[in-house]
Design a protein around this motif. Structure first.
Motif: not given
Lengths: 253, 307
Positions: A11, A13-18, A28, A38, A122-125, A228
């Motif tokens: 996703l 990275p500048y989009t808010q996950a919903r 998604l 990265f 940067v999704d599941n970190d 959030g």
């Protein structure tokens, strides 16, 4: 020396996950997707090595549904030589251990001397896949690197690792896996001619099912909630004295 | 079944995240042991004093002072035959090692655990902390790194048995060359009660020095946004956020920080948040308990003078 760069489509990275209330998963559908930041840095570092003559070939790999090809083409447009697409049937919940096994198999097949990848997606970190590959293949490992150099005899690399207590410098024997941190380089953009050229670069498709790897989830996501950030009722202050008094009253000074 | 806590040492000093890991482990098992990889067996005595630990297992060898992930993971995997859980505090030390142990034990590690819900159910953040997931492990051996800000730090007062293991340390395929330690007299970022953090709004490395002066005045640690690190104002080990450190101090002062979600991920659990900025529309302000919209430099100087 061949370099393999595993990359991930995530996703933006500048989009808010919903959260999708029905599926209880992150939604998604129709979301803006992008290459994990990265991974872009990893691609850039591999390209620099190729340009310096230290690498013979750069190969990018990604795992997912057909849309993953877009991300592979982006890497090809940046300048990577060829791509390997591991195709899944539908969206699978592939976890770092699965990804590590799949990637280790391809890395071995290609006899790659160096694996360069992002330190985390940067999704599941999770921050795990590079480490797992090194464990499975018993390759040397350099995580969170911000500097990189190849030795004169091309048998080892020297890396600077960004760790909690400062910067650790290590020498890694090749073959090695390195995971990159933000400050390693500034990734390039793909130029229009290169985007056109990327369309004709080799892209091999491998069906995941043909690799005979058990991808049963080990860790099941039961539910997700948007945590959030809670808005706080901000009180305005207008002088240092006022601010310091407030903080003293709150008992934090 | 019992739990093994991987202890991170700096010399003889125990990292605060390891104390959080001990607390998490006591929530999972009645028998909690600790594992110390060190160059000096004497370092184990401090670990034995942590309350909640049964036995401290020590592997001491000169090669373990700056151990590689490959060696550490092989040693840990060997010890893990007696344990169901491996618990470590989330930090670059454990993030480097624990996944490699996962590869050796065929277990899927769980990163950044914030809560232990049951013997195999945990919560952890995704998407820079915007999503909190509840996950259930079906692995035989469960490997966890836990957030130091989410668990109490186990205190001293225990008296664990110390057991030195005699193990051959395998040959490493990487060599430690040097460590450039960040020298700071200030409190450590992840455990500080107060943090003064600066962002791109400060404009230059020279101006960032104001943040350091204010931090000294308030006996606070210094933090930074990724933008400030990218701009070269300060080194990366001061970065707070998704890809930096996660902090939860009593007081967090964000100065000249716009408030990207990646930054908020690292500090949103702070008790009191103060925002000083010249941009009243910046998302950071929504997070604040106290906001001062003003010229940054004047404000920081005024604070230094009055604090």
């Amino acid at each position: 020396m061949k370099i393999i760069i595993p990359i991930k489509r995530v996703l933006d990275p500048y989009t808010q996950a919903r959260v999708n209330k029905q599926t209880q998963l992150v939604d998604l559908t129709n979301a803006k997707m992008a290459m994990n930041p990265f991974c872009e840095i990893a691609v850039e570092e591999a390209l620099k090595l190729k340009e310096s003559g230290a690498a013979s070939e750069t190969i990018v790999i990604s795992i997912g549904t057909d849309k993953t090809v877009d991300t592979l083409r982006t890497a090809l447009a940046m300048g990577v030589d060829r791509a390997i697409f591991i195709k899944t049937e539908g969206d699978l919940d592939l976890q770092p251990l699965h990804l590590g096994k799949i990637l280790a198999l391809i890395i071995k097949r290609e006899e790659a001397g160096l694996v360069i990848m992002g330190k985390q997606a940067v999704d599941n970190d999770n921050n795990q896949t590079g480490q797992i590959i090194s464990g499975l293949l018993d390759y040397s490992l350099g995580t969170f690197i911000s500097k990189f150099s190849l030795s004169d005899d091309a048998q080892s690399i020297e890396v600077s690792r960004e760790i909690d207590s400062g910067i650790e410098i290590r020498k890694l024997n090749l073959p090695a896996v390195v995971t990159v941190d933000l400050r390693l380089n500034e990734p390039r953009y793909a130029s229009l001619p290169n985007i056109m050229k990327a369309r004709s670069k080799p892209l091999e498709t491998v069906e995941l099912s043909s690799l005979d790897i058990d991808v049963t989830p080990r860790v099941k996501v039961i539910s997700v909630v948007e945590s959030g950030t809670k808005d706080r009722a901000a009180k305005q202050v207008s002088s240092a004295k006022e601010l310091l008094e407030e903080l003293t009253q709150m008992g934090v000074l | 079944m019992s739990a093994l806590v991987l202890i991170e040492l700096h010399g003889a000093e125990i990292s605060a995240n390891s104390r959080a890991a001990v607390t998490a482990a006591t929530q999972l098992s009645d028998t909690v042991d600790a594992l110390v990889l060190t160059n000096d067996a004497a370092n184990a005595s401090a670990v034995a004093a942590i309350r909640g630990i049964n036995t401290v297992k020590v592997i001491a060898d000169a090669a373990l002072e700056h151990v590689s992930a490959g060696i550490a993971s092989k040693l840990i995997a060997g010890v893990m035959s007696d344990y169901q859980y491996l618990v470590a505090g989330s930090a670059t030390y454990s993030k480097n090692i624990v996944p490699v142990v996962g590869a050796l034990l065929d277990a899927q590690p769980i990163s950044d655990v914030c809560e232990v819900k049951s013997a195999n159910t945990f919560t952890r953040p995704l998407y820079a902390g915007n999503i909190m997931a509840t996950v259930e492990s079906s692995d035989e051996k469960i490997l966890l790194t836990v957030r130091a800000t989410s668990f109490d730090h186990a205190e001293d007062g225990g008296s664990a048995t110390i057991e030195e293991l005699s193990v051959d340390v395998p040959e490493s395929n990487s060599t430690f060359i040097s460590l450039q330690e960040s020298q700071s007299e200030r409190p450590e970022l992840t455990t500080a009660d107060r943090i003064v953090s600066g962002g791109r709004g400060l404009g230059s490395k020279e101006n960032f020095a104001l943040i350091e002066q204010l931090a000294d005045k308030l006996d606070a640690a210094v933090g930074a946004s990724r933008a400030a690190v990218d701009a070269g104002f300060i080194s990366n080990d001061y970065q707070v956020g998704q890809t930096g450190k996660v902090v939860a101090p009593k007081l967090y002062m964000a100065i000249g920080i716009s408030g990207a979600i990646q930054h908020l991920a690292g500090m949103k659990d702070s008790q009191v948040i103060v925002v000083i900025n010249n941009d009243s529309d910046a998302p950071m302000a929504r997070m604040a308990d106290l906001v001062w919209n003003t010229d940054l430099f004047g404000a920081v100087q005024e604070l230094i003078d009055n604090a």
